[in-house]
Design a protein around this motif. Sequence first.
Motif, PDB file in Angstrom:
ATOM      1  N   ASP A   1      24.586 -12.411  -3.812  1.00 16.61           N
ATOM      2  CA  ASP A   1      25.297 -13.601  -3.335  1.00 16.61           C
ATOM      3  C   ASP A   1      24.334 -14.737  -3.017  1.00 16.61           C
ATOM      4  N   ASP A   2      24.829 -15.962  -3.156  1.00 15.28           N
ATOM      5  CA  ASP A   2      24.090 -17.136  -2.709  1.00 15.28           C
ATOM      6  C   ASP A   2      24.070 -17.105  -1.179  1.00 15.28           C
ATOM      7  N   TRP A   3      23.028 -17.659  -0.603  1.00 16.27           N
ATOM      8  CA  TRP A   3      22.934 -17.717   0.853  1.00 16.27           C
ATOM      9  C   TRP A   3      23.180 -19.142   1.323  1.00 16.27           C
ATOM     10  N   SER A   4      23.734 -19.258   2.516  1.00 18.62           N
ATOM     11  CA  SER A   4      23.895 -20.574   3.136  1.00 18.62           C
ATOM     12  C   SER A   4      22.515 -21.061   3.599  1.00 18.62           C
ATOM     13  N   ASN A   5      22.419 -22.341   3.917  1.00 17.94           N
ATOM     14  CA  ASN A   5      21.145 -22.872   4.415  1.00 17.94           C
ATOM     15  C   ASN A   5      20.711 -22.176   5.702  1.00 17.94           C
ATOM     16  N   ALA A   6      21.679 -21.822   6.554  1.00 21.50           N
ATOM     17  CA  ALA A   6      21.345 -21.110   7.795  1.00 21.50           C
ATOM     18  C   ALA A   6      20.793 -19.716   7.488  1.00 21.50           C
ATOM     19  N   GLU A   7      21.388 -19.016   6.522  1.00 23.63           N
ATOM     20  CA  GLU A   7      20.887 -17.690   6.132  1.00 23.63           C
ATOM     21  C   GLU A   7      19.482 -17.784   5.552  1.00 23.63           C
ATOM     22  N   ILE A   8      19.250 -18.813   4.746  1.00 19.73           N
ATOM     23  CA  ILE A   8      17.919 -19.013   4.169  1.00 19.73           C
ATOM     24  C   ILE A   8      16.903 -19.252   5.282  1.00 19.73           C
ATOM     25  N   ARG A   9      17.245 -20.133   6.228  1.00 20.22           N
ATOM     26  CA  ARG A   9      16.342 -20.431   7.351  1.00 20.22           C
ATOM     27  C   ARG A   9      16.052 -19.161   8.152  1.00 20.22           C
ATOM     28  N   ASN A  10      17.090 -18.375   8.444  1.00 19.65           N
ATOM     29  CA  ASN A  10      16.894 -17.126   9.187  1.00 19.65           C
ATOM     30  C   ASN A  10      16.030 -16.145   8.409  1.00 19.65           C
ATOM     31  N   GLY A  11      16.263 -16.046   7.105  1.00 24.25           N
ATOM     32  CA  GLY A  11      15.461 -15.159   6.269  1.00 24.25           C
ATOM     33  C   GLY A  11      13.995 -15.573   6.241  1.00 24.25           C
ATOM     34  N   ARG A  12      13.755 -16.873   6.143  1.00 26.14           N
ATOM     35  CA  ARG A  12      12.369 -17.371   6.146  1.00 26.14           C
ATOM     36  C   ARG A  12      11.702 -17.128   7.494  1.00 26.14           C
ATOM     37  N   GLU A  13      12.456 -17.313   8.575  1.00 29.03           N
ATOM     38  CA  GLU A  13      11.902 -17.050   9.909  1.00 29.03           C
ATOM     39  C   GLU A  13      11.566 -15.575  10.070  1.00 29.03           C
ATOM     40  N   GLU A  14      12.423 -14.702   9.573  1.00 25.53           N
ATOM     41  CA  GLU A  14      12.168 -13.259   9.653  1.00 25.53           C
ATOM     42  C   GLU A  14      10.932 -12.895   8.833  1.00 25.53           C
ATOM     43  N   THR A  15      10.802 -13.490   7.660  1.00 30.04           N
ATOM     44  CA  THR A  15       9.623 -13.241   6.825  1.00 30.04           C
ATOM     45  C   THR A  15       8.365 -13.700   7.537  1.00 30.04           C
ATOM     46  N   GLN A  16       8.420 -14.862   8.177  1.00 28.78           N
ATOM     47  CA  GLN A  16       7.269 -15.369   8.924  1.00 28.78           C
ATOM     48  C   GLN A  16       6.920 -14.426  10.077  1.00 28.78           C
ATOM     49  N   ARG A  17       7.924 -13.904  10.772  1.00 33.46           N
ATOM     50  CA  ARG A  17       7.673 -12.939  11.864  1.00 33.46           C
ATOM     51  C   ARG A  17       7.008 -11.682  11.310  1.00 33.46           C
ATOM     52  N   MET A  18       7.475 -11.216  10.145  1.00 35.84           N
ATOM     53  CA  MET A  18       6.878 -10.028   9.535  1.00 35.84           C
ATOM     54  C   MET A  18       5.409 -10.275   9.202  1.00 35.84           C
ATOM     55  N   HIS A  19       5.098 -11.459   8.658  1.00 34.76           N
ATOM     56  CA  HIS A  19       3.711 -11.787   8.332  1.00 34.76           C
ATOM     57  C   HIS A  19       2.848 -11.812   9.589  1.00 34.76           C
ATOM     58  N   LEU A  20       3.355 -12.457  10.642  1.00 33.81           N
ATOM     59  CA  LEU A  20       2.596 -12.540  11.896  1.00 33.81           C
ATOM     60  C   LEU A  20       2.400 -11.165  12.517  1.00 33.81           C
ATOM     61  N   ASP A  21       3.444 -10.341  12.509  1.00 35.86           N
ATOM     62  CA  ASP A  21       3.319  -8.981  13.047  1.00 35.86           C
ATOM     63  C   ASP A  21       2.288  -8.184  12.258  1.00 35.86           C
ATOM     64  N   HIS A  22       2.324  -8.312  10.946  1.00 34.86           N
ATOM     65  CA  HIS A  22       1.346  -7.604  10.112  1.00 34.86           C
ATOM     66  C   HIS A  22      -0.070  -8.076  10.433  1.00 34.86           C
ATOM     67  N   GLN A  23      -0.269  -9.381  10.566  1.00 30.88           N
ATOM     68  CA  GLN A  23      -1.599  -9.917  10.889  1.00 30.88           C
ATOM     69  C   GLN A  23      -2.073  -9.422  12.257  1.00 30.88           C
ATOM     70  N   ARG A  24      -1.172  -9.394  13.228  1.00 33.38           N
ATOM     71  CA  ARG A  24      -1.541  -8.903  14.569  1.00 33.38           C
ATOM     72  C   ARG A  24      -1.946  -7.433  14.529  1.00 33.38           C
ATOM     73  N   ARG A  25      -1.158  -6.625  13.805  1.00 37.02           N
ATOM     74  CA  ARG A  25      -1.492  -5.201  13.705  1.00 37.02           C
ATOM     75  C   ARG A  25      -2.820  -4.997  12.988  1.00 37.02           C
ATOM     76  N   ALA A  26      -3.045  -5.755  11.919  1.00 35.50           N
ATOM     77  CA  ALA A  26      -4.308  -5.630  11.174  1.00 35.50           C
ATOM     78  C   ALA A  26      -5.482  -6.042  12.049  1.00 35.50           C
ATOM     79  N   LYS A  27      -5.329  -7.110  12.804  1.00 32.65           N
ATOM     80  CA  LYS A  27      -6.405  -7.571  13.687  1.00 32.65           C
ATOM     81  C   LYS A  27      -6.668  -6.560  14.789  1.00 32.65           C
ATOM     82  N   SER A  28      -5.586  -6.013  15.364  1.00 38.89           N
ATOM     83  CA  SER A  28      -5.730  -5.008  16.407  1.00 38.89           C
ATOM     84  C   SER A  28      -6.439  -3.768  15.874  1.00 38.89           C
TER      85      SER A  28
END
Length: 132
Positions: free
Chosen positions: A64-91
């Motif tokens: 399905d196509d996503w609404s702009n809000a779904e896209i924004r939420n998906g991008r924010e979740e992806t950014q959180r995943m990247h930051l969490d991965h970087q924190r774990r790798a640094k730790s």
Amino acid sequence: MEFATVIHLCACGCGNKVVTPLKRAGWELSYTEDGVSLYPSIGCWSFACRSHYWVRQNQVVWSDDWSNAEIRNGREETQRMHLDHQRRAKSQEEENNTSTHHSASAAAAEVVVSPPSKTYFRRVLEVLQFWK
């Protein structure tokens, strides 16, 4: 892997190149005798076509196509995943650097994993050629 990226033409036929970085917090490429799969789905939100699909065993499975809000939420979740991965790798890196009990026997027990053979990548590229 030095360059861990899959590039393919958008499945809708618009001709845009889709870049999917293969990282711990990015897409995963799997290859079996049944074909190539990418996980998670591919959302071409910045393209006019706004295609959204999965690649599963050499097949495009439309989503399905996503609404702009779904896209924004998906991008924010992806950014959180990247930051969490970087924190774990640094730790983990800090933990490894501060460890004073790294003995020669522990070093000898480390497993060395060699990268996939060139034949493997050649086969993956051949499978991806059907999008050209």
